[in-house]
Design a protein around this motif. Structure first.
Motif, PDB file in Angstrom:
ATOM      1  N   ARG A  79      49.425   8.964 -25.231  1.00 58.40           N
ATOM      2  CA  ARG A  79      48.088   9.165 -25.776  1.00 58.40           C
ATOM      3  C   ARG A  79      47.211   7.995 -25.365  1.00 58.40           C
ATOM      4  N   PRO A  80      45.952   8.269 -25.006  1.00 55.10           N
ATOM      5  CA  PRO A  80      45.068   7.143 -24.678  1.00 55.10           C
ATOM      6  C   PRO A  80      44.705   6.368 -25.938  1.00 55.10           C
ATOM      7  N   VAL A  81      44.467   5.078 -25.796  1.00 51.00           N
ATOM      8  CA  VAL A  81      43.970   4.274 -26.902  1.00 51.00           C
ATOM      9  C   VAL A  81      42.548   4.754 -27.162  1.00 51.00           C
ATOM     10  N   VAL A  82      42.222   4.995 -28.421  1.00 53.72           N
ATOM     11  CA  VAL A  82      40.887   5.464 -28.772  1.00 53.72           C
ATOM     12  C   VAL A  82      40.134   4.310 -29.424  1.00 53.72           C
ATOM     13  N   CYS A  83      38.949   4.042 -28.939  1.00 48.11           N
ATOM     14  CA  CYS A  83      38.163   2.963 -29.517  1.00 48.11           C
ATOM     15  C   CYS A  83      36.707   3.388 -29.608  1.00 48.11           C
ATOM     16  N   VAL A  84      36.000   2.742 -30.498  1.00 48.37           N
ATOM     17  CA  VAL A  84      34.554   2.932 -30.594  1.00 48.37           C
ATOM     18  C   VAL A  84      33.919   1.780 -29.828  1.00 48.37           C
ATOM     19  N   PRO A  85      33.170   2.071 -28.768  1.00 49.11           N
ATOM     20  CA  PRO A  85      32.580   0.984 -27.998  1.00 49.11           C
ATOM     21  C   PRO A  85      31.604   0.167 -28.833  1.00 49.11           C
ATOM     22  N   LEU A  86      31.683  -1.161 -28.700  1.00 51.46           N
ATOM     23  CA  LEU A  86      30.801  -2.044 -29.451  1.00 51.46           C
ATOM     24  C   LEU A  86      29.549  -2.347 -28.637  1.00 51.46           C
ATOM     25  N   THR A  87      28.426  -2.337 -29.328  1.00 53.53           N
ATOM     26  CA  THR A  87      27.171  -2.713 -28.684  1.00 53.53           C
ATOM     27  C   THR A  87      27.035  -4.232 -28.724  1.00 53.53           C
ATOM     28  N   ARG A  88      26.051  -4.746 -28.020  1.00 56.00           N
ATOM     29  CA  ARG A  88      25.786  -6.191 -28.052  1.00 56.00           C
ATOM     30  C   ARG A  88      25.500  -6.626 -29.494  1.00 56.00           C
ATOM     31  N   LYS A  89      24.785  -5.799 -30.254  1.00 49.70           N
ATOM     32  CA  LYS A  89      24.461  -6.117 -31.654  1.00 49.70           C
ATOM     33  C   LYS A  89      25.740  -6.225 -32.490  1.00 49.70           C
ATOM     34  N   HIS A  90      26.690  -5.301 -32.272  1.00 50.10           N
ATOM     35  CA  HIS A  90      27.967  -5.349 -33.002  1.00 50.10           C
ATOM     36  C   HIS A  90      28.711  -6.657 -32.694  1.00 50.10           C
ATOM     37  N   ARG A  91      28.790  -6.992 -31.407  1.00 53.48           N
ATOM     38  CA  ARG A  91      29.521  -8.198 -31.004  1.00 53.48           C
ATOM     39  C   ARG A  91      28.862  -9.456 -31.577  1.00 53.48           C
ATOM     40  N   THR A  92      27.546  -9.493 -31.564  1.00 54.34           N
ATOM     41  CA  THR A  92      26.816 -10.641 -32.113  1.00 54.34           C
ATOM     42  C   THR A  92      27.078 -10.774 -33.606  1.00 54.34           C
ATOM     43  N   ALA A  93      27.046  -9.658 -34.319  1.00 52.73           N
ATOM     44  CA  ALA A  93      27.284  -9.688 -35.764  1.00 52.73           C
ATOM     45  C   ALA A  93      28.709 -10.145 -36.080  1.00 52.73           C
ATOM     46  N   ARG A  94      29.677  -9.688 -35.306  1.00 53.05           N
ATOM     47  CA  ARG A  94      31.059 -10.097 -35.535  1.00 53.05           C
ATOM     48  C   ARG A  94      31.259 -11.592 -35.252  1.00 53.05           C
ATOM     49  N   LEU A  95      30.645 -12.059 -34.184  1.00 50.73           N
ATOM     50  CA  LEU A  95      30.745 -13.482 -33.849  1.00 50.73           C
ATOM     51  C   LEU A  95      30.115 -14.331 -34.944  1.00 50.73           C
ATOM     52  N   GLN A  96      28.963 -13.911 -35.428  1.00 42.75           N
ATOM     53  CA  GLN A  96      28.296 -14.654 -36.503  1.00 42.75           C
ATOM     54  C   GLN A  96      29.176 -14.682 -37.749  1.00 42.75           C
ATOM     55  N   TRP A  97      29.777 -13.558 -38.105  1.00 45.43           N
ATOM     56  CA  TRP A  97      30.644 -13.482 -39.279  1.00 45.43           C
ATOM     57  C   TRP A  97      31.827 -14.449 -39.119  1.00 45.43           C
ATOM     58  N   CYS A  98      32.425 -14.465 -37.934  1.00 43.02           N
ATOM     59  CA  CYS A  98      33.560 -15.359 -37.682  1.00 43.02           C
ATOM     60  C   CYS A  98      33.157 -16.826 -37.811  1.00 43.02           C
ATOM     61  N   ARG A  99      31.992 -17.163 -37.269  1.00 42.22           N
ATOM     62  CA  ARG A  99      31.521 -18.548 -37.354  1.00 42.22           C
ATOM     63  C   ARG A  99      31.262 -18.966 -38.799  1.00 42.22           C
ATOM     64  N   GLU A 100      30.780 -18.029 -39.611  1.00 46.39           N
ATOM     65  CA  GLU A 100      30.488 -18.333 -41.020  1.00 46.39           C
ATOM     66  C   GLU A 100      31.759 -18.494 -41.846  1.00 46.39           C
ATOM     67  N   HIS A 101      32.851 -17.890 -41.403  1.00 44.32           N
ATOM     68  CA  HIS A 101      34.066 -17.880 -42.220  1.00 44.32           C
ATOM     69  C   HIS A 101      35.241 -18.648 -41.621  1.00 44.32           C
TER      70      HIS A 101
END
Length: 157
Positions: A79-101
């Protein structure tokens, strides 16, 4: 007859070539101005190989023989790995969350509850589709099927 049958062999080859180069299915679909689902279904099955062999040689070969030969060559139906592609906004938000925590202590994390989600959809499950790939290659771009949206009603729990 579905739309994918209207794609000529030359275009099909160009599309598959782009996917084999590692391009995302979404990007390839956009480039050729065709539906994502059409591009994702262009991956060939063992039965299609058997049919092509019959058409080219006039000799019948079973799907199981094709599958066995592919396995002998190190390719397996998975079975292929199924993923939801992340937008630049998603990646930025995740990076910010990681930096805060990133400086949180074990005590800070003790107050956090992570939950799991499941989506139940009325549309067919793309996880029934198999692809032929080598062992240990699940996360290569050509073996990942992007899932942008759920086209029918669904429930998240």
């Amino acid at each position: 007859m579905s739309f994918r049958h209207h794609i000529d062999d030359f275009m099909r080859g160009r599309i598959i070539g782009k996917i084999e180069e590692g391009r995302k299915i979404t990007d390839v679909a956009r480039e050729f101005d065709i539906a994502h689902s059409v591009v994702s279904r262009l991956r060939i099955t063992a039965q299609q190989v058997a049919n092509q062999f019959l058409a080219a040689s006039g000799k019948q070969i079973s799907r199981k023989t094709v599958a066995r030969r592919l396995r002998e060559g190190g390719l397996y139906a998975r079975r292929p790995v199924v993923c939801v592609p992340l937008t630049r906004k998603h990646r930025t938000a995740r990076l910010q969350w990681c930096r805060e925590h990133h400086n949180w202590t074990e005590q800070d994390w003790a107050c956090v509850l992570f939950s799991d989600e499941s989506r139940f959809s009325l549309s067919s499950d793309c996880r029934r589709q198999l692809i032929w790939r080598e062992s240990g290659t699940a996360y290569r771009p050509e073996n990942i099927q992007e899932k942008d949206r759920y086209p029918t009603c669904s429930t998240m729990v």
